[in-house]
Motif scaffolding. Sequence first.
Motif, PDB file in Angstrom:
ATOM      1  N   ARG A  12      -2.562  10.344 -11.419  1.00 41.54           N
ATOM      2  CA  ARG A  12      -1.611  10.879 -10.447  1.00 41.54           C
ATOM      3  C   ARG A  12      -1.883  10.287  -9.070  1.00 41.54           C
ATOM      4  O   ARG A  12      -3.000   9.852  -8.780  1.00 41.54           O
ATOM      5  CB  ARG A  12      -1.668  12.400 -10.379  1.00 41.54           C
ATOM      6  CG  ARG A  12      -2.952  12.946  -9.816  1.00 41.54           C
ATOM      7  CD  ARG A  12      -2.981  14.462  -9.790  1.00 41.54           C
ATOM      8  NE  ARG A  12      -2.102  15.020  -8.803  1.00 41.54           N
ATOM      9  CZ  ARG A  12      -2.374  16.106  -8.067  1.00 41.54           C
ATOM     10  NH1 ARG A  12      -3.526  16.747  -8.226  1.00 41.54           N
ATOM     11  NH2 ARG A  12      -1.524  16.578  -7.191  1.00 41.54           N
ATOM     12  N   THR A  13      -0.860  10.277  -8.268  1.00 47.24           N
ATOM     13  CA  THR A  13      -1.026   9.918  -6.857  1.00 47.24           C
ATOM     14  C   THR A  13      -0.520  11.079  -6.034  1.00 47.24           C
ATOM     15  O   THR A  13       0.426  11.776  -6.426  1.00 47.24           O
ATOM     16  CB  THR A  13      -0.208   8.664  -6.485  1.00 47.24           C
ATOM     17  OG1 THR A  13       1.131   8.848  -6.943  1.00 47.24           O
ATOM     18  CG2 THR A  13      -0.783   7.409  -7.105  1.00 47.24           C
ATOM     19  N   HIS A  14      -1.191  11.349  -4.940  1.00 49.98           N
ATOM     20  CA  HIS A  14      -0.694  12.394  -4.044  1.00 49.98           C
ATOM     21  C   HIS A  14      -1.093  12.088  -2.609  1.00 49.98           C
ATOM     22  O   HIS A  14      -1.987  11.268  -2.363  1.00 49.98           O
ATOM     23  CB  HIS A  14      -1.199  13.773  -4.476  1.00 49.98           C
ATOM     24  CG  HIS A  14      -2.677  13.910  -4.442  1.00 49.98           C
ATOM     25  ND1 HIS A  14      -3.498  13.496  -5.458  1.00 49.98           N
ATOM     26  CD2 HIS A  14      -3.507  14.389  -3.476  1.00 49.98           C
ATOM     27  CE1 HIS A  14      -4.763  13.733  -5.153  1.00 49.98           C
ATOM     28  NE2 HIS A  14      -4.792  14.277  -3.953  1.00 49.98           N
ATOM     29  N   VAL A  44      -4.677   4.429  -2.815  1.00 53.22           N
ATOM     30  CA  VAL A  44      -3.792   3.299  -3.149  1.00 53.22           C
ATOM     31  C   VAL A  44      -2.781   3.117  -2.015  1.00 53.22           C
ATOM     32  O   VAL A  44      -2.473   4.065  -1.274  1.00 53.22           O
ATOM     33  CB  VAL A  44      -3.002   3.496  -4.468  1.00 53.22           C
ATOM     34  CG1 VAL A  44      -3.884   3.234  -5.659  1.00 53.22           C
ATOM     35  CG2 VAL A  44      -2.342   4.840  -4.533  1.00 53.22           C
ATOM     36  N   THR A  45      -2.280   1.904  -1.901  1.00 49.59           N
ATOM     37  CA  THR A  45      -1.402   1.590  -0.763  1.00 49.59           C
ATOM     38  C   THR A  45      -0.056   2.315  -0.846  1.00 49.59           C
ATOM     39  O   THR A  45       0.564   2.627   0.169  1.00 49.59           O
ATOM     40  CB  THR A  45      -1.151   0.075  -0.690  1.00 49.59           C
ATOM     41  OG1 THR A  45      -0.793  -0.381  -2.008  1.00 49.59           O
ATOM     42  CG2 THR A  45      -2.394  -0.655  -0.225  1.00 49.59           C
ATOM     43  N   ARG A  46       0.416   2.607  -2.071  1.00 52.82           N
ATOM     44  CA  ARG A  46       1.708   3.295  -2.255  1.00 52.82           C
ATOM     45  C   ARG A  46       1.765   3.824  -3.677  1.00 52.82           C
ATOM     46  O   ARG A  46       0.867   3.546  -4.491  1.00 52.82           O
ATOM     47  CB  ARG A  46       2.880   2.342  -1.976  1.00 52.82           C
ATOM     48  CG  ARG A  46       2.840   1.123  -2.875  1.00 52.82           C
ATOM     49  CD  ARG A  46       4.091   0.270  -2.781  1.00 52.82           C
ATOM     50  NE  ARG A  46       3.917  -0.963  -3.539  1.00 52.82           N
ATOM     51  CZ  ARG A  46       3.964  -1.080  -4.862  1.00 52.82           C
ATOM     52  NH1 ARG A  46       4.191   0.017  -5.617  1.00 52.82           N
ATOM     53  NH2 ARG A  46       3.782  -2.233  -5.469  1.00 52.82           N
ATOM     54  N   ASP A  47       2.810   4.557  -3.969  1.00 51.17           N
ATOM     55  CA  ASP A  47       2.972   5.085  -5.325  1.00 51.17           C
ATOM     56  C   ASP A  47       3.435   3.958  -6.270  1.00 51.17           C
ATOM     57  O   ASP A  47       3.955   2.935  -5.826  1.00 51.17           O
ATOM     58  CB  ASP A  47       4.005   6.217  -5.315  1.00 51.17           C
ATOM     59  CG  ASP A  47       3.842   7.117  -6.542  1.00 51.17           C
ATOM     60  OD1 ASP A  47       2.926   6.862  -7.356  1.00 51.17           O
ATOM     61  OD2 ASP A  47       4.635   8.065  -6.674  1.00 51.17           O
ATOM     62  N   ILE A  48       3.241   4.203  -7.554  1.00 52.96           N
ATOM     63  CA  ILE A  48       3.694   3.227  -8.558  1.00 52.96           C
ATOM     64  C   ILE A  48       5.020   3.745  -9.109  1.00 52.96           C
ATOM     65  O   ILE A  48       5.097   4.918  -9.518  1.00 52.96           O
ATOM     66  CB  ILE A  48       2.680   3.132  -9.706  1.00 52.96           C
ATOM     67  CG1 ILE A  48       1.298   2.804  -9.155  1.00 52.96           C
ATOM     68  CG2 ILE A  48       3.098   2.105 -10.736  1.00 52.96           C
ATOM     69  CD1 ILE A  48       0.189   3.149 -10.090  1.00 52.96           C
ATOM     70  N   ASP A  49       6.008   2.913  -9.137  1.00 52.83           N
ATOM     71  CA  ASP A  49       7.300   3.432  -9.612  1.00 52.83           C
ATOM     72  C   ASP A  49       7.493   3.170 -11.110  1.00 52.83           C
ATOM     73  O   ASP A  49       6.741   2.419 -11.739  1.00 52.83           O
ATOM     74  CB  ASP A  49       8.474   2.886  -8.768  1.00 52.83           C
ATOM     75  CG  ASP A  49       8.610   1.373  -8.886  1.00 52.83           C
ATOM     76  OD1 ASP A  49       8.299   0.837  -9.978  1.00 52.83           O
ATOM     77  OD2 ASP A  49       9.004   0.742  -7.894  1.00 52.83           O
ATOM     78  N   GLN A  50       8.516   3.798 -11.653  1.00 53.90           N
ATOM     79  CA  GLN A  50       8.752   3.754 -13.101  1.00 53.90           C
ATOM     80  C   GLN A  50       9.011   2.321 -13.602  1.00 53.90           C
ATOM     81  O   GLN A  50       8.581   1.952 -14.690  1.00 53.90           O
ATOM     82  CB  GLN A  50       9.938   4.655 -13.460  1.00 53.90           C
ATOM     83  CG  GLN A  50      10.100   4.903 -14.946  1.00 53.90           C
ATOM     84  CD  GLN A  50       8.856   5.540 -15.576  1.00 53.90           C
ATOM     85  OE1 GLN A  50       8.300   6.486 -15.050  1.00 53.90           O
ATOM     86  NE2 GLN A  50       8.405   4.997 -16.708  1.00 53.90           N
ATOM     87  N   MET A  99      -1.253   5.634   3.062  1.00 51.19           N
ATOM     88  CA  MET A  99      -1.807   5.482   1.714  1.00 51.19           C
ATOM     89  C   MET A  99      -1.896   6.824   0.988  1.00 51.19           C
ATOM     90  O   MET A  99      -1.839   7.893   1.595  1.00 51.19           O
ATOM     91  CB  MET A  99      -3.179   4.787   1.742  1.00 51.19           C
ATOM     92  CG  MET A  99      -4.289   5.546   2.388  1.00 51.19           C
ATOM     93  SD  MET A  99      -4.278   5.432   4.163  1.00 51.19           S
ATOM     94  CE  MET A  99      -4.974   3.845   4.482  1.00 51.19           C
ATOM     95  N   LEU A 100      -2.030   6.715  -0.332  1.00 55.24           N
ATOM     96  CA  LEU A 100      -2.065   7.912  -1.174  1.00 55.24           C
ATOM     97  C   LEU A 100      -3.409   8.011  -1.885  1.00 55.24           C
ATOM     98  O   LEU A 100      -4.098   7.013  -2.089  1.00 55.24           O
ATOM     99  CB  LEU A 100      -0.963   7.825  -2.241  1.00 55.24           C
ATOM    100  CG  LEU A 100       0.472   7.730  -1.726  1.00 55.24           C
ATOM    101  CD1 LEU A 100       1.403   7.385  -2.880  1.00 55.24           C
ATOM    102  CD2 LEU A 100       0.895   9.035  -1.069  1.00 55.24           C
ATOM    103  N   GLN A 101      -3.741   9.221  -2.274  1.00 56.50           N
ATOM    104  CA  GLN A 101      -4.932   9.422  -3.094  1.00 56.50           C
ATOM    105  C   GLN A 101      -4.565   9.142  -4.551  1.00 56.50           C
ATOM    106  O   GLN A 101      -3.525   9.607  -5.035  1.00 56.50           O
ATOM    107  CB  GLN A 101      -5.389  10.880  -2.950  1.00 56.50           C
ATOM    108  CG  GLN A 101      -6.551  11.277  -3.812  1.00 56.50           C
ATOM    109  CD  GLN A 101      -7.866  10.924  -3.165  1.00 56.50           C
ATOM    110  OE1 GLN A 101      -8.085  11.242  -1.999  1.00 56.50           O
ATOM    111  NE2 GLN A 101      -8.724  10.255  -3.902  1.00 56.50           N
TER     112      GLN A 101
END
Lengths: 167, 344
Positions: free
Chosen positions: B326-328, B284-290, B336-338
């Motif tokens: 999860r993203t990491h 994914v391009t970035r993390d998802i925030d709350q 980018m993140l997994q």
Amino acid sequence: PNVKLVTSDNEEFVVDFRIAKMSVTVSRLMEAMNMSETDDASLLSNSIPLPNVTKAVMARVIEWCEKHKNDEPKEEKENDKRGRTTHVVSDWDKEFLKNDEFGRLCQLMGAANYLEIKGLFNDISQTIANMIHGKKSDEIAEMFNIHCDLTEAEKKEIRKKTAWCED
Amino acid sequence: MEENNASSTITNLPDDCLIDIFARLDHTDLDEISTISGRLYELAEVSRSRSKVGSLKARRLLIAQINREEIVFEMSFAGQYYQLKLTDPDSGLFEKLPDNESALYYALVGYLPREIIEMNIQTMFVSLFDRATVLLRRFDFEELKICSIWIDIHFLSFFHQFLSTRTVASFNLRYAEFKYDLRDQFISVLLAANFESIDLQLEHNYLVNEEFMKDYANSVILPALFVSIQCHDRPFRPSSAFLKNLSKFGTLSYSNLLIGAEMLLPALIVRLRQRRKGAWRFLVTRDIDQAEIDAALEADLEFNELHAERRRSIRIANTPSMVKFRTHVQFITMPMLQFSAHFD
């Protein structure tokens, strides 16, 4: 309203319009002859010739149609454990067909095919398939009184063609 | 119709009737019928070409190219391995392998990609493919696995013919090469087969693009797609129109697929509502925030932070249906993140 059906041996059967409509062939013929349910004159003045069906077979066909005239269209196929496509033959149909000796069963199937009565055709086709399933070639030939026209060499060649695994 | 007499046998029935009867049998029955008479043999062959003739259920078919002139078919059926080597027309039967061991499977699985050589196709070889089609027509397979194959027009023709009459649940392609002009035909055959699962292990990505993924997502219900590319190309980022197709994948594992974070939560929630097990794994391009999660949550959805597992979860209230995700960081040098998600 009633419809007149005339067999190859010149026997006239008077059947309910709904019964006649169960045969796709008869339906098409009625349409071609401008026979309609609401036009009694057209029904009285015409009869449907069925040169491929005898009196004896027609009587059996009508008996089957009488029983099934109120049936809903049903899903015809299901797969058994070996993936065979099978048609469920109801208890009534099993009982109906079991009294026909094999020659008569074939005639009835021929009539169902000619008249295009799908339910009856499927019942008979499945009944014959069930008779064949699991039997060896000589048993099938004997059961159906089939004369083998293949030489031993031809049989060997066919076995070679149809085999998939070395014994 | 004649009145009942001795001549009224099954052979008096028209061809259409006999074909209908035979189509309700299985191949073993048709083997027996074939040796009764010439006409019955011909009609049995017609019936066999129809897919509704009962088939034997085999577990796996592995097709591997050994060298320029040899393809081996290995089948696992009824707890036994069978092998067919297509080397000459007279060798055309499966051979039961001794000791019930696969000769090919373990040798090829885990095998590093090797150079795939263009096959030396001659007329004889084409007839061998025909022979394989005849031998395989009595089986349906849970899995079809193709290893190190040079896909040319002859193989493609065999592949098409085989899949058009047989049922195969899952497909695994482990390294293949072909001329690029055959790509579209190969993909058409793949999609027409309605595989529940497709697993592609390729050296380069010459097959999977957004159109392929869209078509596959819409060809079966909740399909599973696994894509593994040996050579790292640039991440593949589908357009925003892909959103509605993403949620149709039951399982999607594609190490090089890059999904825009803005389309992830809506797709995740649509997929969760299918209430079927599966997993997603891609970039994914970035993390998802709350704040994004709070905005996406509908009234019947419950959000949880699973600190111990370093995961977050969304559950459909009062049901066991949930997704843990999860993203990491995948590569420290890449932005980018997994992303991984498990649907229960």
